[in-house]
Scaffold this motif. Structure first.
Motif, mmCIF file in Angstrom:
data_model
loop_
_atom_site.group_PDB
_atom_site.id
_atom_site.type_symbol
_atom_site.label_atom_id
_atom_site.label_comp_id
_atom_site.label_asym_id
_atom_site.label_seq_id
_atom_site.Cartn_x
_atom_site.Cartn_y
_atom_site.Cartn_z
ATOM 1 N N ALA A 61 83.264 75.740 31.537
ATOM 2 C CA ALA A 61 81.802 75.666 31.646
ATOM 3 C C ALA A 61 81.249 76.792 32.509
ATOM 4 C CB ALA A 61 81.392 74.317 32.223
ATOM 5 N N GLU A 62 80.097 77.289 32.102
ATOM 6 C CA GLU A 62 79.370 78.306 32.867
ATOM 7 C C GLU A 62 77.875 78.049 32.710
ATOM 8 O OE1 GLU A 62 80.832 82.438 32.771
ATOM 9 O OE2 GLU A 62 82.233 81.748 31.215
ATOM 10 N N ALA A 63 77.082 78.750 33.535
ATOM 11 C CA ALA A 63 75.631 78.610 33.453
ATOM 12 C C ALA A 63 74.983 79.920 33.871
ATOM 13 C CB ALA A 63 75.133 77.467 34.336
ATOM 14 N N VAL A 64 73.764 80.132 33.387
ATOM 15 C CA VAL A 64 73.027 81.345 33.722
ATOM 16 C C VAL A 64 71.544 80.996 33.800
ATOM 17 C CG1 VAL A 64 72.666 82.073 31.322
ATOM 18 C CG2 VAL A 64 72.742 83.795 33.123
ATOM 19 N N GLN A 65 70.823 81.702 34.649
ATOM 20 C CA GLN A 65 69.376 81.547 34.731
ATOM 21 C C GLN A 65 68.727 82.740 34.044
ATOM 22 O OE1 GLN A 65 66.930 82.130 38.490
ATOM 23 N NE2 GLN A 65 66.782 79.888 38.291
ATOM 24 N N LEU A 66 67.864 82.477 33.082
ATOM 25 C CA LEU A 66 67.233 83.524 32.292
ATOM 26 C C LEU A 66 65.751 83.621 32.635
ATOM 27 C CD1 LEU A 66 68.802 82.720 28.782
ATOM 28 C CD2 LEU A 66 69.593 84.392 30.463
ATOM 29 N N ARG A 67 65.296 84.848 32.837
ATOM 30 C CA ARG A 67 63.882 85.107 33.069
ATOM 31 C C ARG A 67 63.555 86.454 32.418
ATOM 32 N NH1 ARG A 67 60.535 83.439 37.361
ATOM 33 N NH2 ARG A 67 62.378 82.836 38.566
ATOM 34 N N SER A 68 62.433 86.543 31.731
ATOM 35 C CA SER A 68 62.064 87.808 31.093
ATOM 36 C C SER A 68 60.654 88.207 31.497
ATOM 37 C CB SER A 68 62.161 87.686 29.562
ATOM 38 O OG SER A 68 61.211 86.764 29.078
#
Length: 426
Positions: free
Chosen positions: A370-377
């Motif tokens: 498992a992994e996670a990422v925070q996305l913002r554009s």
């Protein structure tokens, strides 16, 4: 010398007759050895296991012929022979699939050809769910009845079942899936699974399924505006879902069906699941707009998961917030898909991070990496105030591939060539 002769009921070619007349040993599938021009004293062996029949046979000391159906290089024995070190002469006839479509009176350059043999029934069924014209090579436990049980009643299709093509017991039967589940079948060779509305197809430049989409992560306007994942988030989700032909993907609570629709554009079979009736209607409208195949299931995935087709990949969207999202992840992870992607959603940024951590723990407990990422554009040229809200995406994978360099199984010698001839114009 080893020769492989493909047979389809039509007269043998001169080369095939010559190979058979000189052979000391002729090995073939049952039903393919009748009325062959063999030399006196030639040994004839009928067997389903051609490779086993060749074990211990020195093909350099005598002429040996294998007789098979159709083209041995098309879902046939040729690859296995080459892997075993043989270098046979190949004399093919028309492939079985070509003869099946000829019986149905349909062109087939745009057909998807799959094999349900050797444990690939589920992938073959998913291909039939997603594509309007599929030829399925069948085998024991993977015939028309098994295909029909998996497809009926959700996927409306017609079957053309071909038995003993060009043989003495040839039979071509046109049936609906409901009838295919109950009829007796006598070792069918191939089943054409057709969506009659699109069975004719269109003229194309490429054989097989249509090429994948020229672009993905379509703009939000392509799905009616607000309500679904942003295009940048969807792009990342698609990369982690990895949709492909033969896969079953669940799009759970995406809000607009955009993730499932984009997966369907890659050739995957898709089921969209949502609890909200107006959202279900919106998803159906988007599916019609994009002209893809997506089955719609109205309900809560936490209670309906056991009634849906087994997934290869699952997306859980922002429709599940707070503890419900974690429960949905736990329910879907227990089904052991290869890939699971979820948007961590709560009432605050701190809550999103806590939800993501809990989702990762749940995926790890179920055997995922498992992994996670925070996305913002932020649009180029816009100020910080124009930035979209951060979105946390959690994903888990099974059997993660190691990308270490593998040593070559064989070292190919370096070849040198003589200098190119001079240009006469110089």
């Amino acid at each position: 010398m080893l020769t492989v002769v493909g047979r389809n009921g039509s007269p043998l070619s001169e080369a095939a007759r010559a190979a058979l007349e000189s052979a000391a040993l002729v090995v073939g599938e049952p039903g393919r050895l009748e009325d062959l021009p063999l030399a006196p004293g030639a040994q004839k062996v009928a067997t389903e296991d051609l490779a086993e029949a060749l074990r211990g046979v020195d093909v350099t000391d005598q002429d040996v012929v294998l007789v098979v159906d159709g083209d041995p290089g098309y879902f046939g024995i040729l690859r296995m022979l080459l892997q075993q070190g043989h270098a046979p002469d190949v004399l093919p006839s028309a492939p079985m699939v070509a003869r099946a479509f000829a019986q149905a009176g349909l062109p087939w350059e745009d057909a998807l050809v799959v094999s349900a043999r050797d444990g690939h029934l589920r992938q073959a069924v998913n291909a039939c769910r997603a594509h309007p014209k599929v030829a399925v090579l069948t085998g024991p436990g993977a015939g028309p009845a098994e295909l029909a049980r998996a497809l009926f009643p959700v996927t409306p299709r017609s079957f053309v079942v071909c038995e003993d093509l060009d043989g003495p017991r040839e039979r071509v039967v046109y049936v609906r899936p409901a009838e295919a589940t109950t009829r007796p079948w006598s070792e069918p060779d191939v089943v054409l699974v057709l969506d009659n509305r699109h069975a004719l197809g269109e003229t194309t430049w490429i054989s097989g399924a249509a090429p994948g989409p020229a672009g993905w992560a379509l703009p939000a306007d392509a799905f009616g505006g607000e309500g679904g994942p942003r295009p940048d988030v969807r792009a990342f989700v698609l990369a982690k879902l990895g949709p492909r032909v033969g896969d079953m993907v669940w799009d759970v609570e995406s809000g607009d069906g955009s993730v499932g629709i984009e997966c369907a554009r890659f050739g995957a079979a898709v089921v969209a699941v949502d609890r909200d009736y107006p959202t279900c209607e919106r998803i159906r409208e988007n599916v019609r707009l994009h002209g893809v195949k997506v089955a719609m299931a109205s309900g809560d995935v936490r209670s309906t998961a056991g009634h849906l087709p087994e997934p290869d990949a699952v997306f859980i969207g922002p429709g599940f917030a707070g503890p419900a999202g974690l429960e949905a992840v736990r329910t879907c992870a227990a089904l052991r898909p290869s890939r699971l992607v979820a948007v961590a959603s709560s009432a605050s940024a701190e809550g999103d991070a806590e939800a993501a951590a809990e989702m990762m723990d749940t995926l790890t407990e179920h055997g995922f990496t498992a992994e996670a990422v925070q996305l913002r554009s932020t649009p180029l040229g816009a100020g910080p105030e124009a930035s979209d809200a951060a979105v946390i995406v959690v994903w888990g994978e099974r059997d993660v591939q190691s990308w270490g360099r593998r040593s070559s199984q064989s070292i190919r010698p370096i070849e040198t060539i003589s200098a190119l001839p001079a240009d006469p114009a110089e």
